[in-house]
Design a protein around this motif. Structure first.
Motif, PDB file in Angstrom:
ATOM      1  N   THR A   1     -16.270  -7.005  -8.411  1.00 31.72           N
ATOM      2  CA  THR A   1     -15.725  -6.546  -8.971  1.00 31.72           C
ATOM      3  C   THR A   1     -15.554  -7.082 -10.349  1.00 31.72           C
ATOM      4  N   ASP A   2     -16.159  -5.638 -11.685  1.00 34.67           N
ATOM      5  CA  ASP A   2     -15.420  -6.283 -12.804  1.00 34.67           C
ATOM      6  C   ASP A   2     -14.243  -4.938 -13.891  1.00 34.67           C
ATOM      7  N   LEU A   3     -14.330  -4.543 -12.448  1.00 40.41           N
ATOM      8  CA  LEU A   3     -12.482  -4.017 -12.502  1.00 40.41           C
ATOM      9  C   LEU A   3     -11.912  -5.153 -13.569  1.00 40.41           C
ATOM     10  N   THR A   4     -10.615  -4.268 -14.649  1.00 37.63           N
ATOM     11  CA  THR A   4      -9.742  -5.117 -15.151  1.00 37.63           C
ATOM     12  C   THR A   4      -8.691  -4.275 -14.460  1.00 37.63           C
ATOM     13  N   PHE A   5      -7.249  -4.982 -15.247  1.00 36.40           N
ATOM     14  CA  PHE A   5      -6.019  -4.677 -14.405  1.00 36.40           C
ATOM     15  C   PHE A   5      -5.510  -3.800 -16.011  1.00 36.40           C
ATOM     16  N   THR A   6      -4.599  -2.773 -14.848  1.00 35.96           N
ATOM     17  CA  THR A   6      -4.537  -1.659 -16.204  1.00 35.96           C
ATOM     18  C   THR A   6      -3.430  -1.664 -16.244  1.00 35.96           C
ATOM     19  N   ALA A   7      -2.832  -1.377 -17.697  1.00 33.55           N
ATOM     20  CA  ALA A   7      -1.242  -1.401 -18.094  1.00 33.55           C
ATOM     21  C   ALA A   7      -0.946  -0.005 -17.352  1.00 33.55           C
ATOM     22  N   PRO A   8       0.308   0.028 -17.287  1.00 35.74           N
ATOM     23  CA  PRO A   8       0.894   1.442 -16.461  1.00 35.74           C
ATOM     24  C   PRO A   8       1.056   3.098 -16.735  1.00 35.74           C
ATOM     25  N   ASP A   9       1.115   2.375 -18.128  1.00 32.54           N
ATOM     26  CA  ASP A   9       0.491   3.616 -18.623  1.00 32.54           C
ATOM     27  C   ASP A   9      -0.471   4.048 -19.024  1.00 32.54           C
ATOM     28  N   ASP A  10      -1.041   3.400 -19.093  1.00 31.27           N
ATOM     29  CA  ASP A  10      -2.837   3.826 -19.276  1.00 31.27           C
ATOM     30  C   ASP A  10      -3.515   3.369 -18.095  1.00 31.27           C
ATOM     31  N   ALA A  11      -3.193   4.039 -16.620  1.00 32.64           N
ATOM     32  CA  ALA A  11      -3.419   4.410 -15.167  1.00 32.64           C
ATOM     33  C   ALA A  11      -3.537   5.854 -15.558  1.00 32.64           C
ATOM     34  N   PRO A  12      -5.097   5.956 -14.838  1.00 38.77           N
ATOM     35  CA  PRO A  12      -5.653   7.422 -14.817  1.00 38.77           C
ATOM     36  C   PRO A  12      -5.167   7.859 -13.412  1.00 38.77           C
ATOM     37  N   ASP A  13      -5.015   9.475 -12.986  1.00 40.25           N
ATOM     38  CA  ASP A  13      -5.099   9.724 -12.318  1.00 40.25           C
ATOM     39  C   ASP A  13      -5.492  10.097 -11.042  1.00 40.25           C
ATOM     40  N   CYS A  14      -4.531   9.463  -9.659  1.00 41.50           N
ATOM     41  CA  CYS A  14      -5.581   8.884  -8.951  1.00 41.50           C
ATOM     42  C   CYS A  14      -5.096  10.133  -7.465  1.00 41.50           C
ATOM     43  N   ASP A  15      -6.122  10.194  -6.382  1.00 46.24           N
ATOM     44  CA  ASP A  15      -5.883  10.732  -5.124  1.00 46.24           C
ATOM     45  C   ASP A  15      -4.043  10.426  -4.492  1.00 46.24           C
ATOM     46  N   VAL A  16      -4.583   9.168  -5.104  1.00 43.27           N
ATOM     47  CA  VAL A  16      -3.602   8.274  -3.232  1.00 43.27           C
ATOM     48  C   VAL A  16      -3.665   6.462  -4.959  1.00 43.27           C
ATOM     49  N   LEU A  17      -2.146   6.072  -4.164  1.00 37.87           N
ATOM     50  CA  LEU A  17      -1.615   5.327  -5.296  1.00 37.87           C
ATOM     51  C   LEU A  17      -1.061   4.694  -4.262  1.00 37.87           C
ATOM     52  N   PHE A  18      -0.806   3.085  -3.780  1.00 40.10           N
ATOM     53  CA  PHE A  18      -0.621   2.276  -3.477  1.00 40.10           C
ATOM     54  C   PHE A  18       0.988   1.683  -4.102  1.00 40.10           C
ATOM     55  N   LEU A  19       2.187   1.722  -3.792  1.00 39.50           N
ATOM     56  CA  LEU A  19       2.531   0.717  -4.432  1.00 39.50           C
ATOM     57  C   LEU A  19       3.154  -1.020  -4.213  1.00 39.50           C
ATOM     58  N   ALA A  20       2.782  -1.651  -4.249  1.00 38.69           N
ATOM     59  CA  ALA A  20       2.857  -3.463  -4.111  1.00 38.69           C
ATOM     60  C   ALA A  20       3.978  -3.707  -4.833  1.00 38.69           C
ATOM     61  N   THR A  21       4.476  -3.009  -4.685  1.00 38.40           N
ATOM     62  CA  THR A  21       5.885  -3.586  -6.181  1.00 38.40           C
ATOM     63  C   THR A  21       7.148  -3.701  -5.045  1.00 38.40           C
ATOM     64  N   PRO A  22       8.357  -5.168  -5.817  1.00 40.65           N
ATOM     65  CA  PRO A  22       8.917  -5.629  -5.283  1.00 40.65           C
ATOM     66  C   PRO A  22       9.956  -4.653  -4.143  1.00 40.65           C
ATOM     67  N   HIS A  23      10.764  -5.123  -4.322  1.00 39.86           N
ATOM     68  CA  HIS A  23      11.685  -4.144  -3.112  1.00 39.86           C
ATOM     69  C   HIS A  23      13.065  -3.565  -4.045  1.00 39.86           C
ATOM     70  N   ARG A  24      13.731  -3.010  -3.881  1.00 42.00           N
ATOM     71  CA  ARG A  24      14.718  -2.642  -5.144  1.00 42.00           C
ATOM     72  C   ARG A  24      14.056  -1.693  -6.836  1.00 42.00           C
ATOM     73  N   GLU A  25      12.708  -1.979  -6.799  1.00 39.30           N
ATOM     74  CA  GLU A  25      12.273  -1.987  -8.146  1.00 39.30           C
ATOM     75  C   GLU A  25      11.381  -0.595  -7.653  1.00 39.30           C
ATOM     76  N   THR A  26      11.191  -0.342  -6.869  1.00 39.21           N
ATOM     77  CA  THR A  26      10.262   0.451  -6.490  1.00 39.21           C
ATOM     78  C   THR A  26      10.860   2.272  -5.982  1.00 39.21           C
ATOM     79  N   MET A  27      11.988   2.201  -5.674  1.00 41.49           N
ATOM     80  CA  MET A  27      13.264   3.133  -5.433  1.00 41.49           C
ATOM     81  C   MET A  27      12.936   3.892  -6.983  1.00 41.49           C
ATOM     82  N   ALA A  28      12.626   2.988  -8.044  1.00 42.28           N
ATOM     83  CA  ALA A  28      12.760   3.752  -9.023  1.00 42.28           C
ATOM     84  C   ALA A  28      12.218   4.464 -10.156  1.00 42.28           C
ATOM     85  N   MET A  29      10.846   3.585  -9.581  1.00 42.91           N
ATOM     86  CA  MET A  29       9.326   4.012  -9.986  1.00 42.91           C
ATOM     87  C   MET A  29       8.631   5.311  -9.340  1.00 42.91           C
TER      88      MET A  29
END
Length: 348
Positions: free
Chosen positions: A60-88
């Motif tokens: 892959t040649d992909l680069t990481f995307t900033a949250p505000d720049d992320a495009p709309d998706c069909d499916v989004l996986f949230l691999a984020t920390p406990h206690r923080e995910t519920m807020a987002m």
């Protein structure tokens, strides 16, 4: 539910820089029906994905995307920390039709139980009922068409799959003791001084002598009275649970084997491993590295009226990313093994 079976699904990963995020990248880049369009990381935005996950070089040649720049998706996986995910969740819900959460924030149905085990108030209790438990072996029907999925914890998955056949058959009476063992990757890529090589190497650290967080998930899924502890062991990948359960009635080994076969005989990713001879007589996480299998087995102590149920898996795959993709496959109506067929390695 929109019918996406005939087209490529656009996927994003929030927290793509972590170990679970890296496994999601690896699996989704090889998935024939998925296009990874948004590996999201606030801290690494603009940097190459294969710079953090070097096993993906040349893929892959992909680069990481900033949250505000992320495009709309069909499916989004949230691999984020406990206690923080519920807020987002509310923020990301408008960016994707399907959310698959790999944190602990939507695994437990009772906010009071969440507070007890995670030491914080649940800030989105009204959303708990929207999430289907992402354990195909128990919730396959509910996953079909589900738009909110919560993937269980790694040791919880191993313990639930090891114990559920016994619980469903009414063979357990009394408290079950679960002894969990986990490799260092279970602490995540942002682990602190406790997981420095100098501190972790050679150690077998009992970091949760009792009341491990996954205890609540196992009790919720099986209906059993469960106590659980956990030990960090000298491994990078892998989780194993040894569950000691008092039997409700006298039972023989062939009956136990029948109970497991009836429960898992048609499951694509659960194997029954309970042999009298050989090097791998009971489930062993080493040979499961990189695979989406969970091996389950048992040993009977007829004299004491006790059964020992054992489960093993790769904590980053069947314990997280692979299980999440298995749920996506079911949700979309695709073959369940799609993209997660890798069998593991031996020797390793």
């Amino acid at each position: 539910m929109s019918d996406t079976r005939e087209r490529v699904v656009r996927a994003g990963i929030v927290g793509a820089n972590g170990y679970i995020g890296g496994e999601l990248c690896r699996i989704l880049l090889g998935h024939p029906h998925v296009e990874l369009v948004a590996p999201v990381s606030r801290s690494l935005a603009g940097k190459r994905v294969d710079g953090v996950h070097p096993n993906l070089r040349g893929l892959t040649d992909l680069t990481f995307t900033a949250p505000d720049d992320a495009p709309d998706c069909d499916v989004l996986f949230l691999a984020t920390p406990h206690r923080e995910t519920m807020a987002m969740v509310s923020r990301w819900a408008g960016r994707a039709g399907v959310l698959i959460d790999l944190s602990a924030d939507f695994r437990l149905r009772d906010p009071a139980v969440y507070r007890r085990y995670y030491g914080a108030e649940h800030t989105a209790p009204e959303l708990l009922a929207e999430f289907v438990t992402g354990l195909p072996e128990r919730h396959r029907k509910e996953l079909v068409g589900a738009d909110r999925i919560s993937v269980p914890g790694c040791m919880a998955t191993a313990a639930i799959l090891a114990l559920y056949p016994l619980a469903a058959a009414g063979l357990i009476a009394g408290r079950v003791s679960v002894d969990g063992r986990i490799g260092s990757s279970g602490s995540g890529s942002g682990a602190g001084p406790m997981n420095l090589h100098a501190e972790r190497s050679g150690a077998m650290r009992v970091f949760a002598p009792l009341g491990h967080r996954h205890e609540a998930e196992v009790a919720q899924a099986t209906g059993l009275d469960v106590t659980m502890g956990a030990t960090g062991v000298e491994a990078v990948r892998g989780a194993q649970v040894v569950c000691r359960a008092p039997l409700a009635t006298e039972v023989r080994e062939p009956e136990l084997r029948r109970v497991y076969r009836e429960c898992y005989g048609d499951e694509p990713f659960v194997r029954i491993v309970a042999q009298r001879r050989g090097l791998y007589r009971l489930p062993e996480p080493k040979i499961l590295s990189g695979s989406n299998f969970c091996d389950v087995g048992f040993a009977l102590d007829a004299e004491r009226g006790e059964v020992v149920a054992v489960g093993a898996l790769d904590n980053l795959v069947k314990g997280a990313a692979g299980n999440a993709v298995q749920c996506l496959n079911i949700r979309q109506g695709w073959p369940e093994r799609l993209g997660i067929e890798f069998p593991g390695l031996h020797p390793l």
